[in-house]
Structure formats: C-alpha cells, structure tokens
Design a protein around this motif. Sequence first.
Motif, PDB file in Angstrom:
ATOM      1  N   ILE A  38       0.745  -1.040  -0.451  1.00 42.38           N
ATOM      2  CA  ILE A  38       0.128  -0.364   0.026  1.00 42.38           C
ATOM      3  C   ILE A  38       1.085   1.496  -0.175  1.00 42.38           C
ATOM      4  CG2 ILE A  38      -1.980   1.443   1.273  1.00 42.38           C
ATOM      5  CD1 ILE A  38      -2.413  -2.063   2.618  1.00 42.38           C
ATOM      6  N   PHE A  39       0.805   1.954  -1.463  1.00 46.78           N
ATOM      7  CA  PHE A  39       1.729   3.337  -1.083  1.00 46.78           C
ATOM      8  C   PHE A  39       0.859   4.586  -0.910  1.00 46.78           C
ATOM      9  CE2 PHE A  39       5.966   4.539  -3.440  1.00 46.78           C
ATOM     10  CZ  PHE A  39       5.462   5.525  -2.647  1.00 46.78           C
ATOM     11  N   LEU A  40       1.271   4.957  -0.030  1.00 51.28           N
ATOM     12  CA  LEU A  40       0.304   6.437   0.904  1.00 51.28           C
ATOM     13  C   LEU A  40       1.238   7.650  -0.002  1.00 51.28           C
ATOM     14  CD1 LEU A  40       0.729   5.412   4.612  1.00 51.28           C
ATOM     15  CD2 LEU A  40      -1.247   4.717   2.444  1.00 51.28           C
ATOM     16  N   ARG A  41       0.415   7.707  -1.383  1.00 51.45           N
ATOM     17  CA  ARG A  41       0.915   9.114  -2.022  1.00 51.45           C
ATOM     18  C   ARG A  41       1.515  10.451  -0.709  1.00 51.45           C
ATOM     19  NH1 ARG A  41       3.516   6.741  -6.016  1.00 51.45           N
ATOM     20  NH2 ARG A  41       1.999   4.807  -6.845  1.00 51.45           N
ATOM     21  N   GLY A  42       2.128  11.506  -1.335  1.00 51.07           N
ATOM     22  CA  GLY A  42       2.042  12.600  -0.519  1.00 51.07           C
ATOM     23  C   GLY A  42       2.993  12.428   0.405  1.00 51.07           C
ATOM     24  N   ALA A  43       3.347  11.508   1.234  1.00 53.52           N
ATOM     25  CA  ALA A  43       4.969  11.641   2.328  1.00 53.52           C
ATOM     26  C   ALA A  43       3.460  12.034   3.159  1.00 53.52           C
ATOM     27  CB  ALA A  43       5.136  13.305   1.742  1.00 53.52           C
ATOM     28  N   VAL A  44       3.218  10.704   4.115  1.00 51.68           N
ATOM     29  CA  VAL A  44       2.503  10.664   5.594  1.00 51.68           C
ATOM     30  C   VAL A  44       3.717  10.892   6.617  1.00 51.68           C
ATOM     31  CG1 VAL A  44       3.637   8.428   5.883  1.00 51.68           C
ATOM     32  CG2 VAL A  44       1.300   9.370   6.774  1.00 51.68           C
ATOM     33  N   ASP A  45       3.134  12.187   7.731  1.00 50.19           N
ATOM     34  CA  ASP A  45       3.170  12.249   8.536  1.00 50.19           C
ATOM     35  C   ASP A  45       3.979  10.641   9.748  1.00 50.19           C
ATOM     36  OD1 ASP A  45       5.261  13.655  10.565  1.00 50.19           O
ATOM     37  OD2 ASP A  45       3.577  13.901  11.185  1.00 50.19           O
ATOM     38  N   GLY A  46       5.132  10.540   9.873  1.00 49.79           N
ATOM     39  CA  GLY A  46       5.472   9.276  10.290  1.00 49.79           C
ATOM     40  C   GLY A  46       5.707   9.487  11.849  1.00 49.79           C
ATOM     41  N   LEU A  47       5.959  10.462  11.537  1.00 51.17           N
ATOM     42  CA  LEU A  47       5.850  11.434  13.954  1.00 51.17           C
ATOM     43  C   LEU A  47       4.428  11.117  14.030  1.00 51.17           C
ATOM     44  CD1 LEU A  47       8.650  13.892  12.952  1.00 51.17           C
ATOM     45  CD2 LEU A  47       8.910  11.646  14.305  1.00 51.17           C
ATOM     46  N   SER A  48       3.562  11.101  13.668  1.00 50.24           N
ATOM     47  CA  SER A  48       1.881  11.216  14.105  1.00 50.24           C
ATOM     48  C   SER A  48       1.260   9.650  13.505  1.00 50.24           C
ATOM     49  CB  SER A  48       0.833  12.443  13.085  1.00 50.24           C
ATOM     50  OG  SER A  48       1.162  13.792  13.424  1.00 50.24           O
ATOM     51  N   VAL A  49       2.112   9.249  12.864  1.00 48.87           N
ATOM     52  CA  VAL A  49       1.449   7.991  12.184  1.00 48.87           C
ATOM     53  C   VAL A  49       1.830   7.096  14.151  1.00 48.87           C
ATOM     54  CG1 VAL A  49       2.364   5.035  11.383  1.00 48.87           C
ATOM     55  CG2 VAL A  49       1.269   7.669   9.797  1.00 48.87           C
ATOM     56  N   ALA A 294      -2.821   4.986  -1.777  1.00 47.89           N
ATOM     57  CA  ALA A 294      -4.142   6.357  -1.065  1.00 47.89           C
ATOM     58  C   ALA A 294      -3.589   7.193  -1.154  1.00 47.89           C
ATOM     59  CB  ALA A 294      -4.458   5.779   0.672  1.00 47.89           C
ATOM     60  N   GLY A 295      -3.761   8.800  -1.712  1.00 45.50           N
ATOM     61  CA  GLY A 295      -3.686  10.308  -1.773  1.00 45.50           C
ATOM     62  C   GLY A 295      -4.106  10.214  -0.580  1.00 45.50           C
ATOM     63  N   GLY A 296      -3.219  11.897  -0.417  1.00 46.35           N
ATOM     64  CA  GLY A 296      -3.564  13.155   0.159  1.00 46.35           C
ATOM     65  C   GLY A 296      -3.318  13.187   1.768  1.00 46.35           C
ATOM     66  N   TRP A 297      -2.173  12.957   1.881  1.00 43.94           N
ATOM     67  CA  TRP A 297      -1.390  12.984   3.034  1.00 43.94           C
ATOM     68  C   TRP A 297      -0.335  14.274   2.946  1.00 43.94           C
ATOM     69  CZ3 TRP A 297      -2.618   9.178   5.562  1.00 43.94           C
ATOM     70  CH2 TRP A 297      -3.026   7.964   5.572  1.00 43.94           C
ATOM     71  N   ASP A 298      -0.048  14.849   2.161  1.00 44.84           N
ATOM     72  CA  ASP A 298       0.445  16.233   1.743  1.00 44.84           C
ATOM     73  C   ASP A 298      -0.438  17.598   2.460  1.00 44.84           C
ATOM     74  OD1 ASP A 298       3.292  17.681   1.106  1.00 44.84           O
ATOM     75  OD2 ASP A 298       2.233  18.354  -1.499  1.00 44.84           O
ATOM     76  N   THR A 299       0.191  17.499   3.338  1.00 46.81           N
ATOM     77  CA  THR A 299      -0.476  18.259   5.010  1.00 46.81           C
ATOM     78  C   THR A 299       0.158  19.312   5.254  1.00 46.81           C
ATOM     79  OG1 THR A 299       0.606  16.638   6.560  1.00 46.81           O
ATOM     80  CG2 THR A 299      -1.448  16.346   5.518  1.00 46.81           C
ATOM     81  N   HIS A 300       0.321  20.332   4.228  1.00 48.76           N
ATOM     82  CA  HIS A 300       1.464  21.410   4.496  1.00 48.76           C
ATOM     83  C   HIS A 300       1.009  22.243   5.051  1.00 48.76           C
ATOM     84  CE1 HIS A 300       4.590  20.951   2.134  1.00 48.76           C
ATOM     85  NE2 HIS A 300       3.736  20.704   0.630  1.00 48.76           N
ATOM     86  N   VAL A 301      -0.774  22.589   5.241  1.00 45.13           N
ATOM     87  CA  VAL A 301      -1.934  23.524   6.404  1.00 45.13           C
ATOM     88  C   VAL A 301      -2.325  22.408   6.947  1.00 45.13           C
ATOM     89  CG1 VAL A 301      -3.398  25.485   5.404  1.00 45.13           C
ATOM     90  CG2 VAL A 301      -1.150  24.792   4.219  1.00 45.13           C
ATOM     91  N   GLY A 302      -3.282  23.175   8.181  1.00 47.85           N
ATOM     92  CA  GLY A 302      -4.076  21.999   8.440  1.00 47.85           C
ATOM     93  C   GLY A 302      -3.768  20.722   9.082  1.00 47.85           C
ATOM     94  N   GLN A 303      -2.687  20.081   9.119  1.00 43.96           N
ATOM     95  CA  GLN A 303      -2.591  19.039   9.398  1.00 43.96           C
ATOM     96  C   GLN A 303      -3.854  18.421  10.140  1.00 43.96           C
ATOM     97  OE1 GLN A 303       1.172  17.739   8.765  1.00 43.96           O
ATOM     98  NE2 GLN A 303       0.831  16.810  11.225  1.00 43.96           N
ATOM     99  N   GLY A 304      -4.106  19.410  10.857  1.00 42.46           N
ATOM    100  CA  GLY A 304      -4.610  18.557  13.095  1.00 42.46           C
ATOM    101  C   GLY A 304      -3.784  18.396  13.561  1.00 42.46           C
ATOM    102  N   GLY A 305      -3.562  17.866  14.744  1.00 42.53           N
ATOM    103  CA  GLY A 305      -3.388  17.190  15.742  1.00 42.53           C
ATOM    104  C   GLY A 305      -4.111  15.274  16.137  1.00 42.53           C
ATOM    105  N   ALA A 306      -4.572  15.367  17.272  1.00 44.08           N
ATOM    106  CA  ALA A 306      -5.649  13.990  17.394  1.00 44.08           C
ATOM    107  C   ALA A 306      -6.942  14.469  16.669  1.00 44.08           C
ATOM    108  CB  ALA A 306      -6.193  13.899  18.537  1.00 44.08           C
ATOM    109  N   GLN A 307      -7.159  15.363  16.158  1.00 44.70           N
ATOM    110  CA  GLN A 307      -8.321  15.670  15.337  1.00 44.70           C
ATOM    111  C   GLN A 307      -7.734  16.562  13.940  1.00 44.70           C
ATOM    112  OE1 GLN A 307     -11.318  14.282  16.295  1.00 44.70           O
ATOM    113  NE2 GLN A 307     -10.894  13.514  18.347  1.00 44.70           N
ATOM    114  N   GLY A 308      -9.235  16.455  12.794  1.00 45.83           N
ATOM    115  CA  GLY A 308      -8.249  17.459  11.796  1.00 45.83           C
ATOM    116  C   GLY A 308      -8.654  16.118  10.705  1.00 45.83           C
ATOM    117  N   ASN A 309      -7.516  16.719  10.027  1.00 51.07           N
ATOM    118  CA  ASN A 309      -7.296  16.446   8.195  1.00 51.07           C
ATOM    119  C   ASN A 309      -6.690  14.815   8.198  1.00 51.07           C
ATOM    120  OD1 ASN A 309      -9.086  18.042   6.951  1.00 51.07           O
ATOM    121  ND2 ASN A 309      -6.912  19.265   6.958  1.00 51.07           N
ATOM    122  N   LEU A 310      -5.162  15.422   8.511  1.00 54.48           N
ATOM    123  CA  LEU A 310      -4.632  14.087   8.949  1.00 54.48           C
ATOM    124  C   LEU A 310      -4.904  13.187   9.500  1.00 54.48           C
ATOM    125  CD1 LEU A 310      -1.889  12.540   8.335  1.00 54.48           C
ATOM    126  CD2 LEU A 310      -1.508  13.444  10.518  1.00 54.48           C
ATOM    127  N   ALA A 311      -6.251  13.417  10.848  1.00 51.48           N
ATOM    128  CA  ALA A 311      -6.933  12.089  11.564  1.00 51.48           C
ATOM    129  C   ALA A 311      -7.958  11.743  10.816  1.00 51.48           C
ATOM    130  CB  ALA A 311      -7.285  13.116  13.580  1.00 51.48           C
TER     131      ALA A 311
END
Length: 436
Positions: A38-49, A294-311
């Motif tokens: 599974i390729f997570l395209r867009g560079a996932v934030d491993g420090l949040s995973v 799966a795409g959508g991992w390029d979180t330059h803006v409004g990444q969020g923490g426990a809630q939000g786009n990345l969550a």
Amino acid sequence: MALASVGVIPALGPEFLRRAVWADDAKGTGRRKTLVCIFLRGAVDGLSVVVPHGDPDYYKLRTVGAGGIAIARTGQDGVVDLDGKFGLHPALSMLKPIYDAGHMGAIHAVGSPNPTRSHFDAQDYMESASPGNKGIRTGWLARAIAACPEDARNGAKISTVSLTAQVPRSLDGDRDALAIPNLQTFGIGRDGRAMPIGGGGKGKAKGGAAGAGVGMGDTSGGFEALYAGAVGDVLHGAGKETFDAVKTLNGLDPARYRPAKGADYSRSPLGQSLQQIAQLIKADLGLEVAFAEAGGWDTHVGQGGAQGNLARRLSELGQALAAFYTDLGDRMGDVTVLTMSEFGRTARQNGDGGTDHGHGTCFLALGGDVAGGKVLGEWPGLAPNQLNEGRDLAVTTDFRRIFGEVANKQLGVTDFKSVFPEFSLSARDFRGVLKS
C-alpha cells in the motif's frame, strides 16, 4: 483480465482458465503467500502515525492543543501507547489489538538515502528501488516477481493485481500485471467488446492498444488487441473460450460479497480496494502480489492533531487495515501487508499548522508472519543535532532493507542483486519485520 475477475465468484469461472493457469500447482488449490503493498502517496507524517511521545524533543517541536499538531501523551485524545516510548495516533486505535496479538509492527525512521524533497522523484526512486537513478526502467516488485524461484520452478503464471487505474511504477517490468481500478466496473462494454484495462510488461507503453485504460472509456481496440497482448501467453490458444469467459464476468456482481465477521471496510477508496483484494485472495486463484494506494498525505496546511485532516485520513487507513485483517481471519497467516510512503515530513510544525516535505517516515507491516508487537528500527532522536539538515527525522533504515526482507521471506527471493542491482543486501541487513 479474466484471471483476476474469475476470483470474484470462482464457481462461475470456466474450468479451462483455472486449468491453464494452475496446471503446475502441485497443491491444486492455487493458494500461496500474498504480499499486499500500500503506497501512501504524498509523504505521510510518520511522527503522527507512530508518535515518539517518550522523546521529550517531540513536544519542543510540536505543540498540543489549538493550532498544534502534537498528540498528547495522556487523556482522551492522547496516544495509544505501545511500549512507553512510542504510541499510535488515536485515529489508529483499531490497530492496537492487532499489534498486541503480535501481528502488526512498525518500522520507524525509514526512508531513502537520496535527499530529494520532490514527490515525483522520491516516489519514482522508491518504486524502482534505485534512489537517485532515473535510468532504471523496471519496478522493484516486478523484479522480485521475476526472481521468485517457486514460480520459476512451477512455470505458473504469477497472479499480480493492482487496484489502480494504471499499473504502478513498482510493477513495471517484463511480466504482465493487471490494473483493475474497481471490480464492479470491470468487464465487457455495451457493444460486446472488452473494456481496456491497465497492462504492464512485454515492452508495451501504458497508453498503447494493449491498454492502460481504466476499465472504462474507449474500447476501439476491441478484444482481439487486448487478447493478443495484455494478458500474456497463458491465455494464448484459448480462442473463443477466453472471450466467453470474459463475457461471463459481465454478469458477476462483486457487490454481493459480504466480508466475514462483520468486517467494515467503510466507503473510502482504500477500504474498497482492500475489500476487493480480500475477495481475490479468498478465491484461491493464487494471488501473489497485490498493490493499492491512497493519496492525500501532503499536509502543508491545517494538518491537525488528534482531530483534523490527517486524523481523518489515518482513520480511513486504520479502518481499512483492521477490516482486511478481520475479514481474512486465519488466512492472514499467508498474507503480509506493507505500507510505504516516499518520505516523511518536517519535525517542526510550520506557521500554517502543517508540516513540509521531510525525510524519514514510518512503515507499517501487518500479517500472520509479521514479527509484531514492537516498533523496529534505530531511533535517531529529535534533538537539534540529531535531525536531518536540522529539520527532519533522520533516516536510519534504507527502505530497500525492508523491501528486500519481504521479498525474501514472503515471496522466496534469494537473488537480491537481481531485485536491487545498485544495493548490497544480505539477510544480515534485515530489520526483523517478518519471522524467520
């Protein structure tokens, strides 16, 4: 095309097709080990995973609360602790029981030795497993399949499927790989001609007549062109029987599939891809390599923490993986799932509540053969003098060490040089992702 789709309802698949493909399968079942990438395209934030909540420098780089992206150590929205040092993002809490069962692990600080921060280049380098070299034509998975000794010995056609619109770079090579964006839209056009599908290998351009279509659109090439090139030698000589088999698929309805044990894949694109991969695995067609993205991992803006786009993206990922694990049940003993991403993100959050292109990231591995229940890899630390270029999680595990281990232990590859021609690799370099 027929090989993959017969798997939806094997009882309706023509006997000649199964006989042609699996005539040399000594077990007579077509069942074998399966690697799902599974390729997570867009560079996932491993420090949040997988959050390094035990590293005090993590909370110096990221803040908790309004506008912050750090995950708290405790509380309702805190990390799902794994070992006192690392924890899952709370949106991945459904994976904790799999981790506790020893069937899921994480590999941290993984990445490429190449310093590029370009998505395009980094993905190309990872899928070709040739960092810095754009001259490598084939993908690492295609080379691994070609080097698989079991299939060379059996003379069987390897069943390789990508749940994408086109064959991914990882599967570019001299073997045919099937791209099926959706089994439910896969079949014969209204005019009776086969819809073009993604095809790789045999030197054909992805946009050629043999087809890099997506199962929809122009069918002017007709079945004959598809038959002549896209599915390879295993179908040659079947003639009208092959066309009849493909027509049969038009009446199959993958929507009738019901996951086992109430597994809920959700309606996310990744969830639907994994559900269809589970269908093909259960059909005992011998599916050996499956690819999803799966795409959508390029979180330059409004990444969020426990809630939000990345969550939200992580929740979709976690639900899809958990459903796949539940649905396959004991069959996960034959399956290994590996997630990957081209690079990570900056350790410090930026002024827009997000993160920029970084370096090291985190891979996940899931399956019955995974040496799970631990976070693997050498942790480099997040102190200023430990960061890559003063800004990123450093890479301590070359991604090819992980690819090489799964190619060896899951697919049976022993000729590492044929898969990684520019990288010296032996079993001593493995990270212990899979059991020996």
